[in-house]
Design a protein around this motif. Structure first.
Motif, PDB file in Angstrom:
ATOM      1  N   ILE A  71      -0.785 -16.894  -2.587  1.00 42.37           N
ATOM      2  CA  ILE A  71       0.404 -16.065  -2.843  1.00 42.37           C
ATOM      3  C   ILE A  71       0.014 -14.758  -3.524  1.00 42.37           C
ATOM      4  O   ILE A  71       0.470 -13.678  -3.132  1.00 42.37           O
ATOM      5  N   LEU A  72      -0.849 -14.848  -4.530  1.00 39.64           N
ATOM      6  CA  LEU A  72      -1.271 -13.642  -5.242  1.00 39.64           C
ATOM      7  C   LEU A  72      -2.057 -12.701  -4.327  1.00 39.64           C
ATOM      8  O   LEU A  72      -1.937 -11.479  -4.436  1.00 39.64           O
ATOM      9  N   ASP A  77      -2.118  -7.835  -1.030  1.00 44.07           N
ATOM     10  CA  ASP A  77      -2.185  -7.208   0.289  1.00 44.07           C
ATOM     11  C   ASP A  77      -0.999  -6.279   0.513  1.00 44.07           C
ATOM     12  O   ASP A  77      -1.135  -5.221   1.141  1.00 44.07           O
ATOM     13  N   VAL A  78       0.177  -6.687   0.034  1.00 42.31           N
ATOM     14  CA  VAL A  78       1.367  -5.843   0.168  1.00 42.31           C
ATOM     15  C   VAL A  78       1.160  -4.527  -0.576  1.00 42.31           C
ATOM     16  O   VAL A  78       1.403  -3.444  -0.029  1.00 42.31           O
ATOM     17  N   TYR A  79       0.694  -4.613  -1.812  1.00 38.99           N
ATOM     18  CA  TYR A  79       0.455  -3.396  -2.595  1.00 38.99           C
ATOM     19  C   TYR A  79      -0.608  -2.517  -1.939  1.00 38.99           C
ATOM     20  O   TYR A  79      -0.481  -1.288  -1.884  1.00 38.99           O
ATOM     21  N   ASN A  83      -0.034   1.206  -0.504  1.00 40.72           N
ATOM     22  CA  ASN A  83      -0.882   2.290  -0.999  1.00 40.72           C
ATOM     23  C   ASN A  83      -1.606   2.979   0.152  1.00 40.72           C
ATOM     24  O   ASN A  83      -1.728   4.207   0.190  1.00 40.72           O
ATOM     25  N   GLU A  84      -2.068   2.164   1.111  1.00 36.34           N
ATOM     26  CA  GLU A  84      -2.746   2.727   2.283  1.00 36.34           C
ATOM     27  C   GLU A  84      -1.797   3.577   3.103  1.00 36.34           C
ATOM     28  O   GLU A  84      -2.137   4.646   3.589  1.00 36.34           O
ATOM     29  N   LEU A  85      -0.553   3.092   3.232  1.00 33.95           N
ATOM     30  CA  LEU A  85       0.452   3.828   3.994  1.00 33.95           C
ATOM     31  C   LEU A  85       0.694   5.198   3.385  1.00 33.95           C
ATOM     32  O   LEU A  85       0.761   6.213   4.079  1.00 33.95           O
ATOM     33  N   VAL A  86       0.814   5.231   2.062  1.00 30.75           N
ATOM     34  CA  VAL A  86       1.140   6.484   1.377  1.00 30.75           C
ATOM     35  C   VAL A  86      -0.076   7.382   1.241  1.00 30.75           C
ATOM     36  O   VAL A  86      -0.016   8.587   1.485  1.00 30.75           O
TER      37      VAL A  86
END
Length: 293
Positions: A71-72, A77-79, A83-86
């Motif tokens: 889960i962590l 991965d979401v963060y 971050n990669e997107l931005v």
């Protein structure tokens, strides 16, 4: 149970020691103990065997630890993805264009944007202006390059280009030597127009009616090249944006300015008001705005 519960538990399980975990997490040992106790009470199991000097995981603790790590990692991965997107600037833009727009405006703009944002994909779709308005309204495309008028209640608009309409005639036409004509001078001419699917059809028709006559429409087409060929063949005249004249590589046609009234053809970028825009779409809008300064 929340992410903090799992984070504290995983670190204690890794270190097998509350003190070491508190030093790594920069959180007081009592706070960590309280958090893990709360987790155990919520799950109604004992997660840590505290009977020895070095803490051990119970069977339930092993199970929770394995799932908590997953889960962590998913949260991390979401963060990372955001971050990669931005930061790396990834994404996809669905951009609607009229068939002529790409030729008039976008080769250099799109090339420049692609160089600056190589990870952003632009999917370009061609439609008439009226279709583009509908598709942006329905959310089927993110942005549309269309022609004024655009519904100001539905859309935000960014002006791109404004130019005059000119009269396209054949080289043997009696008006060919005129530098300019009034629209009313054309009341007896045969018009070749785009079909009703195109805003330009309405713009020309309304301008003629405001000049006191209903245009005599001989033919309607959705193909610019065919319109140019029909004018060259002396079937009729047409009104087109000035920048389109160079598209017709035909010496048998000639463009004449319209002195009265001035009929403007305005290209705008539109997007739906009060609708979420992706990072990629917002970057594209900002890029276009900077290019227009």
């Amino acid at each position: 149970m929340d992410i903090l519960h799992l984070k504290y538990f995983v670190e204690v399980a890794k270190q097998r020691n509350f003190t070491k975990a508190s030093q790594i997490l920069l959180v007081s040992q009592p706070s960590i103990s309280k958090m893990i106790k709360s987790l155990e009470e919520e799950l109604n199991v004992t997660l840590l065997d505290r009977s020895e000097r070095q803490i051990k995981l119970t069977d339930a603790g092993v199970l929770v630890y394995e799932q908590a790590v997953k889960i962590l990692q998913s949260v991390e991965d979401v963060y990372s993805s955001i971050n990669e997107l931005v930061q790396v600037k990834k994404g996809t833009i669905k951009l609607g264009l009229m068939p002529t727009t790409g030729v008039l405006l976008f080769p250099n703009v799109l090339a420049g944007f692609k160089m600056e944002y190589p990870e952003i994909e632009i999917k370009m779709l061609e439609y008439s202006a009226k279709q583009l308005n509908h598709m942006v309204e329905q959310g089927e495309i993110d942005l549309g390059i269309t022609v004024r008028p655009a519904n100001s209640q539905l859309f935000e608009t960014l002006p791109l280009l404004s130019e005059e309409l000119v009269v396209l005639v054949d080289r043997d036409h009696e008006l060919v030597d005129r530098e300019a004509v009034r629209l009313s001078d054309l009341k007896d001419e045969s018009f070749i127009l785009l079909t009703e699917d195109y805003v330009l059809h309405d713009v020309v028709t309304q301008a003629c009616m405001q000049s006191g006559f209903q245009p005599i429409v001989t033919y309607k087409s959705s193909m610019w090249d065919l319109i140019g060929e029909m004018v060259a063949s002396k079937i009729g005249i047409s009104l087109i944006p000035r920048s389109m004249v160079s598209r017709f590589n035909n010496r048998k046609i000639h463009a004449i300015s319209i002195s009265e009234p001035l009929i403007e053809w305005e290209l705008v970028l539109i997007y739906r008001k009060n609708k979420y825009l992706s990072f990629a779409a917002r970057e594209f809008i900002q890029y276009i705005q900077l290019k227009l300064l």
